[in-house]
Every structure is written in C-alpha cells, then in structure tokens.
Design a protein around this motif. Structure first.
Motif, PDB file in Angstrom:
ATOM      1  N   ILE A  59       1.203 -16.005  43.926  1.00 33.58           N
ATOM      2  CA  ILE A  59       0.016 -16.486  43.267  1.00 33.58           C
ATOM      3  C   ILE A  59       0.626 -18.009  42.346  1.00 33.58           C
ATOM      4  CG2 ILE A  59      -1.272 -16.194  41.405  1.00 33.58           C
ATOM      5  CD1 ILE A  59      -1.526 -13.297  42.181  1.00 33.58           C
ATOM      6  N   PRO A  60       1.531 -17.884  41.696  1.00 37.60           N
ATOM      7  CA  PRO A  60       2.020 -19.257  40.926  1.00 37.60           C
ATOM      8  C   PRO A  60       1.911 -20.380  42.203  1.00 37.60           C
ATOM      9  CG  PRO A  60       3.101 -17.623  40.124  1.00 37.60           C
ATOM     10  CD  PRO A  60       2.547 -16.915  41.479  1.00 37.60           C
ATOM     11  N   ALA A  61       2.647 -19.966  43.377  1.00 37.59           N
ATOM     12  CA  ALA A  61       2.911 -21.228  44.333  1.00 37.59           C
ATOM     13  C   ALA A  61       1.482 -21.661  44.733  1.00 37.59           C
ATOM     14  CB  ALA A  61       3.587 -20.601  45.617  1.00 37.59           C
ATOM     15  N   ALA A  62       0.309 -20.591  45.106  1.00 37.07           N
ATOM     16  CA  ALA A  62      -0.793 -20.965  45.724  1.00 37.07           C
ATOM     17  C   ALA A  62      -1.830 -21.787  44.590  1.00 37.07           C
ATOM     18  CB  ALA A  62      -1.518 -19.798  45.930  1.00 37.07           C
ATOM     19  N   LEU A  63      -1.645 -21.183  43.375  1.00 35.20           N
ATOM     20  CA  LEU A  63      -2.264 -21.970  42.298  1.00 35.20           C
ATOM     21  C   LEU A  63      -1.845 -23.653  42.093  1.00 35.20           C
ATOM     22  CD1 LEU A  63      -2.574 -19.475  39.573  1.00 35.20           C
ATOM     23  CD2 LEU A  63      -4.424 -20.282  41.108  1.00 35.20           C
ATOM     24  N   ASP A  64      -0.573 -23.741  42.482  1.00 34.84           N
ATOM     25  CA  ASP A  64       0.142 -25.077  42.054  1.00 34.84           C
ATOM     26  C   ASP A  64      -0.358 -25.934  43.453  1.00 34.84           C
ATOM     27  OD1 ASP A  64       1.831 -27.115  40.945  1.00 34.84           O
ATOM     28  OD2 ASP A  64       3.193 -26.584  42.496  1.00 34.84           O
ATOM     29  N   TYR A  65      -0.286 -25.313  44.555  1.00 33.61           N
ATOM     30  CA  TYR A  65      -0.799 -25.996  45.645  1.00 33.61           C
ATOM     31  C   TYR A  65      -2.103 -26.307  45.520  1.00 33.61           C
ATOM     32  CZ  TYR A  65      -1.352 -27.290  50.618  1.00 33.61           C
ATOM     33  OH  TYR A  65      -1.428 -27.923  51.784  1.00 33.61           O
ATOM     34  N   GLN A  66      -2.915 -25.589  45.053  1.00 32.15           N
ATOM     35  CA  GLN A  66      -4.400 -25.828  44.989  1.00 32.15           C
ATOM     36  C   GLN A  66      -4.617 -27.058  44.125  1.00 32.15           C
ATOM     37  OE1 GLN A  66      -6.123 -21.397  44.745  1.00 32.15           O
ATOM     38  NE2 GLN A  66      -7.660 -23.039  44.538  1.00 32.15           N
ATOM     39  N   LYS A  67      -3.726 -27.239  42.971  1.00 33.27           N
ATOM     40  CA  LYS A  67      -4.054 -28.350  42.161  1.00 33.27           C
ATOM     41  C   LYS A  67      -3.616 -29.571  43.006  1.00 33.27           C
ATOM     42  CE  LYS A  67      -3.251 -25.924  38.028  1.00 33.27           C
ATOM     43  NZ  LYS A  67      -2.127 -25.383  36.797  1.00 33.27           N
ATOM     44  N   TRP A  68      -2.513 -29.597  43.663  1.00 27.73           N
ATOM     45  CA  TRP A  68      -2.204 -30.625  44.592  1.00 27.73           C
ATOM     46  C   TRP A  68      -3.129 -31.247  45.522  1.00 27.73           C
ATOM     47  CZ3 TRP A  68      -1.073 -31.126  49.724  1.00 27.73           C
ATOM     48  CH2 TRP A  68      -0.316 -32.382  50.163  1.00 27.73           C
ATOM     49  N   VAL A  69      -3.960 -30.048  46.238  1.00 28.96           N
ATOM     50  CA  VAL A  69      -5.061 -30.518  47.123  1.00 28.96           C
ATOM     51  C   VAL A  69      -5.998 -30.871  46.240  1.00 28.96           C
ATOM     52  CG1 VAL A  69      -6.602 -29.512  48.461  1.00 28.96           C
ATOM     53  CG2 VAL A  69      -4.234 -28.710  48.644  1.00 28.96           C
ATOM     54  N   ALA A  70      -6.297 -30.730  45.009  1.00 30.73           N
ATOM     55  CA  ALA A  70      -7.269 -31.162  44.321  1.00 30.73           C
ATOM     56  C   ALA A  70      -7.057 -32.761  44.180  1.00 30.73           C
ATOM     57  CB  ALA A  70      -7.778 -30.701  43.037  1.00 30.73           C
ATOM     58  N   GLY A  71      -6.065 -33.095  43.867  1.00 31.36           N
ATOM     59  CA  GLY A  71      -5.551 -34.319  43.774  1.00 31.36           C
ATOM     60  C   GLY A  71      -5.755 -35.519  45.110  1.00 31.36           C
ATOM     61  N   GLY A  72      -5.317 -34.743  46.122  1.00 29.64           N
ATOM     62  CA  GLY A  72      -5.632 -35.148  47.343  1.00 29.64           C
ATOM     63  C   GLY A  72      -7.053 -35.485  47.551  1.00 29.64           C
ATOM     64  N   LEU A  73      -7.700 -34.578  47.521  1.00 30.44           N
ATOM     65  CA  LEU A  73      -9.073 -34.670  47.775  1.00 30.44           C
ATOM     66  C   LEU A  73      -9.853 -35.867  46.944  1.00 30.44           C
ATOM     67  CD1 LEU A  73     -10.575 -31.106  48.055  1.00 30.44           C
ATOM     68  CD2 LEU A  73     -10.078 -32.494  50.019  1.00 30.44           C
ATOM     69  N   GLY A  74      -9.192 -36.132  45.677  1.00 27.62           N
ATOM     70  CA  GLY A  74      -9.810 -37.312  44.903  1.00 27.62           C
ATOM     71  C   GLY A  74      -9.576 -38.552  45.743  1.00 27.62           C
ATOM     72  N   GLY A  75      -8.271 -38.828  46.118  1.00 23.56           N
ATOM     73  CA  GLY A  75      -7.761 -39.810  46.888  1.00 23.56           C
ATOM     74  C   GLY A  75      -8.694 -40.011  48.316  1.00 23.56           C
ATOM     75  N   ARG A 110     -17.063 -35.706  50.075  1.00 26.96           N
ATOM     76  CA  ARG A 110     -17.444 -35.315  48.434  1.00 26.96           C
ATOM     77  C   ARG A 110     -17.784 -33.980  48.082  1.00 26.96           C
ATOM     78  NH1 ARG A 110     -18.188 -40.454  45.736  1.00 26.96           N
ATOM     79  NH2 ARG A 110     -17.870 -42.242  47.356  1.00 26.96           N
ATOM     80  N   LYS A 111     -18.580 -33.421  48.997  1.00 26.42           N
ATOM     81  CA  LYS A 111     -19.064 -32.054  48.964  1.00 26.42           C
ATOM     82  C   LYS A 111     -17.724 -31.149  48.715  1.00 26.42           C
ATOM     83  CE  LYS A 111     -21.944 -28.508  50.659  1.00 26.42           C
ATOM     84  NZ  LYS A 111     -22.930 -28.138  51.950  1.00 26.42           N
ATOM     85  N   LEU A 112     -16.696 -31.336  49.394  1.00 27.54           N
ATOM     86  CA  LEU A 112     -15.654 -30.584  49.509  1.00 27.54           C
ATOM     87  C   LEU A 112     -14.868 -30.539  48.336  1.00 27.54           C
ATOM     88  CD1 LEU A 112     -13.724 -28.662  50.779  1.00 27.54           C
ATOM     89  CD2 LEU A 112     -12.561 -30.698  52.042  1.00 27.54           C
ATOM     90  N   ARG A 113     -14.625 -31.925  47.703  1.00 25.16           N
ATOM     91  CA  ARG A 113     -13.794 -32.246  46.513  1.00 25.16           C
ATOM     92  C   ARG A 113     -14.856 -31.511  45.398  1.00 25.16           C
ATOM     93  NH1 ARG A 113     -15.064 -37.798  43.759  1.00 25.16           N
ATOM     94  NH2 ARG A 113     -16.963 -36.810  43.684  1.00 25.16           N
ATOM     95  N   ASP A 114     -16.043 -31.515  45.390  1.00 25.16           N
ATOM     96  CA  ASP A 114     -16.700 -31.072  44.193  1.00 25.16           C
ATOM     97  C   ASP A 114     -16.661 -29.569  44.167  1.00 25.16           C
ATOM     98  OD1 ASP A 114     -17.279 -33.640  43.498  1.00 25.16           O
ATOM     99  OD2 ASP A 114     -19.144 -33.678  44.535  1.00 25.16           O
ATOM    100  N   SER A 115     -16.740 -28.936  45.342  1.00 22.91           N
ATOM    101  CA  SER A 115     -16.669 -27.480  45.284  1.00 22.91           C
ATOM    102  C   SER A 115     -15.214 -26.861  45.308  1.00 22.91           C
ATOM    103  CB  SER A 115     -17.278 -26.883  46.704  1.00 22.91           C
ATOM    104  OG  SER A 115     -16.625 -27.334  47.868  1.00 22.91           O
ATOM    105  N   TRP A 116     -14.213 -27.634  45.384  1.00 23.28           N
ATOM    106  CA  TRP A 116     -12.907 -27.211  45.581  1.00 23.28           C
ATOM    107  C   TRP A 116     -12.331 -26.266  44.344  1.00 23.28           C
ATOM    108  CZ3 TRP A 116      -9.736 -25.868  49.056  1.00 23.28           C
ATOM    109  CH2 TRP A 116      -8.273 -25.583  48.784  1.00 23.28           C
ATOM    110  N   ALA A 117     -13.014 -26.756  43.224  1.00 25.75           N
ATOM    111  CA  ALA A 117     -12.326 -25.990  41.907  1.00 25.75           C
ATOM    112  C   ALA A 117     -12.823 -24.593  42.010  1.00 25.75           C
ATOM    113  CB  ALA A 117     -13.168 -26.812  40.714  1.00 25.75           C
TER     114      ALA A 117
END
Length: 406
Positions: A162-178, A273-280
C-alpha cells in the motif's frame, strides 16, 4: 503503447527457489512442473525418472505436510498431493521467519503437483492454504546436515504494498499535470495550422504519457482513447474509432492537413484533462505494482521494438527509453520491499542504466533513428538487453505478488 490488459496471471503457478525465481502464471508452471501425476509420482524417498529424490507430501487442512518423514538435504522434488475436496496452495517455508523457499498454486482436489527445491541445514514446514479456508502450517522438519538451502524470500502482503502504491499514485498525478501542458501545446499548434510545430510538440507529449506505464491498468478506457492503435478496428488506421496520440502521429507523418487533425488533437487534450481531473479518485490495486514493473518492458519488446506502434514518426526508440524511466519509477517505490528479498536488484538497476545509455547512443543531433535505419546487429543488441531485463523483472513480479499468510 497499447496495453495488453494482462492483469494478474492466475493460471496454475509454480515458483522454484532453486536458483531462479520465475514470474507467476502458466509459463512458470509449464517450465517447472515435472513429468508425472497421481498415477506415476514417485513414492516416499524414491528417485523418479528426473534422477531426483521425490517425497509425496499431503496438502489438506487436517494433514498439511504429512508424509515428509525422512528429511534429506540437496535438490529434490516434493509431490504435493491435495487430498481435500477444494483447490489449495502449498508453500515450503521457514517456520521461524516465514520466508518461502518454493510454492505451488492451484492444486486441484485429488491431484498432485510437483515442487522442486534445494534444501540445506535448517528448519522447514509446509503451509497449506485451501481456497476459502484459513491457512494451516504443518509440522516442523529439521535437516541437520548438508550445505546451504536455496534462496528464500519473506512473503509480501497487500498491506506491505500500500505505501508503495500510494507514493506511485502521487508521482503519476504529477506526471499527468505535465502531460496536460504538453498536449495543450500540441493542440494549439494544430489549431493555428502549424504542422512543423505540431510535429515538434508531438513526441514530448507522447513520451510524457509513456513514462506513466505502470498506471495504465488503472487508466481503464482512457488508455485506448489516449494511446490506442488501429489494430483490431474494422477499418484499421482509417477507422473513426482510431484516436489519440497515434492517430495524430499518423496524420502528421502521412501528409494530412492541420484541419483534419484539429478534432483528434482536441479530443486527445480533453481525454488527458479528464484523466488528470479524475485521478485523485482513482485507486490503484497495490498488488498489481510488481506485475507492472515486468509488463512495461515486456510490452516494449512486443510492440515498440517490433515497430508495431510506429505510425510514421520513427520514435519507437524514444518510447522504449521512456519505458525504462517508467520501470525505474516503479522499482524506486518497490525498492524497500525488494532490497531484502531480491539479491539481483542491484544488477537490475545497473542494467537499466546501461540500457538507457545504449539507447541514448543512437540519438544524434536531438533526433532518434527509426528502427528500420538500424542494422541487424544493432537491433539484436537492443532486443537482447531488453529481453534480459524482462526476464529479471519477472522475479520482481513474483516476489511482489501479494500472498495470503493466514
């Protein structure tokens, strides 16, 4: 890169700890299941046609581990006989640390599966995990002589991941913003009719998406909209359902007008954009993270390095390079779990860096050559290093496959 949607491989699985840990699934089962079945399995302590010592061990809630009465060191085979009425898993473990020396999944009622291991001085116990029932640990067996046993690894649970997955999700969120910024640049170039600027903007945007490879299983239908190909569509590359990066790539490098590409670019930008907005609100399956570390480069071999996903830009080497970065992003999150379980991890990390340098060496004046411009020796070298990484990353998938322990 289109994803195969493999998900978790749940075919009957054998893992062998006698020197190599293989990925789960049918491939491992076929590679390691020895000839034989209930009618020809060797009896207690006898040598079968493979020349190894065989011991029949019971797998059941009431008799887990029964039959191992004459323990010996060395490489040997346990014929695991499921005497219960339900399918079961069985693992040979250390009763002190819980480390697993080898395991077999999907042992049907009344059937025998084979587990090959190398044993040395130490204590061992079988753990039986019947479907829809609690795990049972059999009697402890002690081997007093012999050399070292084969490698073993502590099981990884979903809670561990779980900690690895949560950290990876945060990294993906940053990538989607770029990614949103880059697809916006591509859309704007086509909106003003600047095909040259659009070609310059396409690759950085596409690579920004490709680096997020381990998350594709969680992207769902959005992945097809954003990065699908014409493969399997009724009209192929001319089908109206062919959308996303590769649709725009095809147009940019096949002489299509900016007018014809404005709508696909707008649809791509909107989908991103839709993917970025729904990722959270998206929740990745923690147990899939290790499998993705293996699948990213497996798909690279199948798609990018065969040229199947080149729609004219000649950029598949750049995409393969992005996949190496995506793989490293996954391994970075899994490293705390792997460092004590996978002795080959430092080698994998070095090979990732070496492969990145190899690909970088093909880039000249900021441009990547198409696969068709490489000679046979160069293609074979690239295939070889990626193939080696895929094989080694199969161990990561296996070690990070979440296991039942109760």
């Amino acid at each position: 890169m289109p994803r195969t949607g493999l998900g978790k491989l749940r075919s009957p699985r054998v893992r062998w700890s006698g020197g190599v840990v293989l990925a789960g699934g049918l491939l491992a089962a076929l590679a390691l299941v020895l000839p034989g079945g209930p009618e020809d399995a060797a009896g207690q302590g006898q040598a079968a046609t493979d020349g190894l010592r065989h011991t029949t061990v019971e797998v059941s809630p009431g008799g887990c581990g029964r039959g191992w009465n004459n323990p010996r060191p060395g490489t040997q085979v346990f014929d695991l006989h499921n005497t219960s009425a339900a399918a079961a898993e069985a693992a040979l473990t250390s009763p002190h640390s819980g480390a697993v020396y080898g395991e077999v999944e999907g042992i049907g009622p009344g059937t025998i599966r084979h587990l090959r291991v190398r044993l040395g001085r130490g204590s061992y116990a079988f753990r039986c995990l019947p479907d829809d029932a609690d795990a049972v640990t059999g009697p402890t067996v002690r081997i007093d002589g012999g050399g070292r046993a084969g490698p073993a690894a502590a099981p990884v649970t979903e809670h561990d991941l779980i900690p690895a997955a949560l950290d990876y999700q945060k990294w993906v969120a940053g990538g989607l913003g770029g990614l949103v910024g880059r697809t916006g640049t591509l859309r704007a170039a086509l909106a003003r009719g600047d095909l040259s600027a659009a070609r310059d903007a396409w690759l950085p945007a596409h690579l920004a998406y490709e680096r997020l490879g381990a998350a594709y299983g969680a992207f769902g239908d959005a992945d097809q909209q954003i990065n699908g190909t014409g493969a399997g569509l009724p009209d192929g590359d001319h089908d109206p359902e062919f959308t996303g990066f590769h649709r725009i790539e095809y147009g940019l490098w096949h002489g299509q007008s900016a007018d014809s590409l404005r709508a696909p670019a707008a649809a791509l930008d909107d989908a991103v954009r839709k993917l970025r907005d729904s990722w959270a609100q998206t929740r990745m399956e923690p147990a899939d993270l290790g499998l993705r570390a293996h699948e990213i480069l497996e798909n690279t071999l199948q798609s990018e390095l065969t040229g199947r996903t080149d729609y004219g830009s000649g950029s598949t080497l750049a995409t393969a390079r992005a996949h190496l970065e995506g793989t490293r992003a996954v391994l970075t999150r899994l490293r705390p779990l792997l460092v004590t379980r996978y002795p080959g991890l430092p080698h994998v990390e070095r090979e990732l860096s070496r492969t990145q340098r190899l690909l970088d060496g093909f880039r000249k004046d900021g441009r990547w050559p198409a696969l068709s411009h490489l000679d046979r020796r160069q293609r074979e070298r690239i295939d070889a290093v990626f193939g080696d990484l895929v094989e080694r990353l199969a161990s990561v998938a296996t070690l990070c496959d979440a296991r039942r322990t109760v």
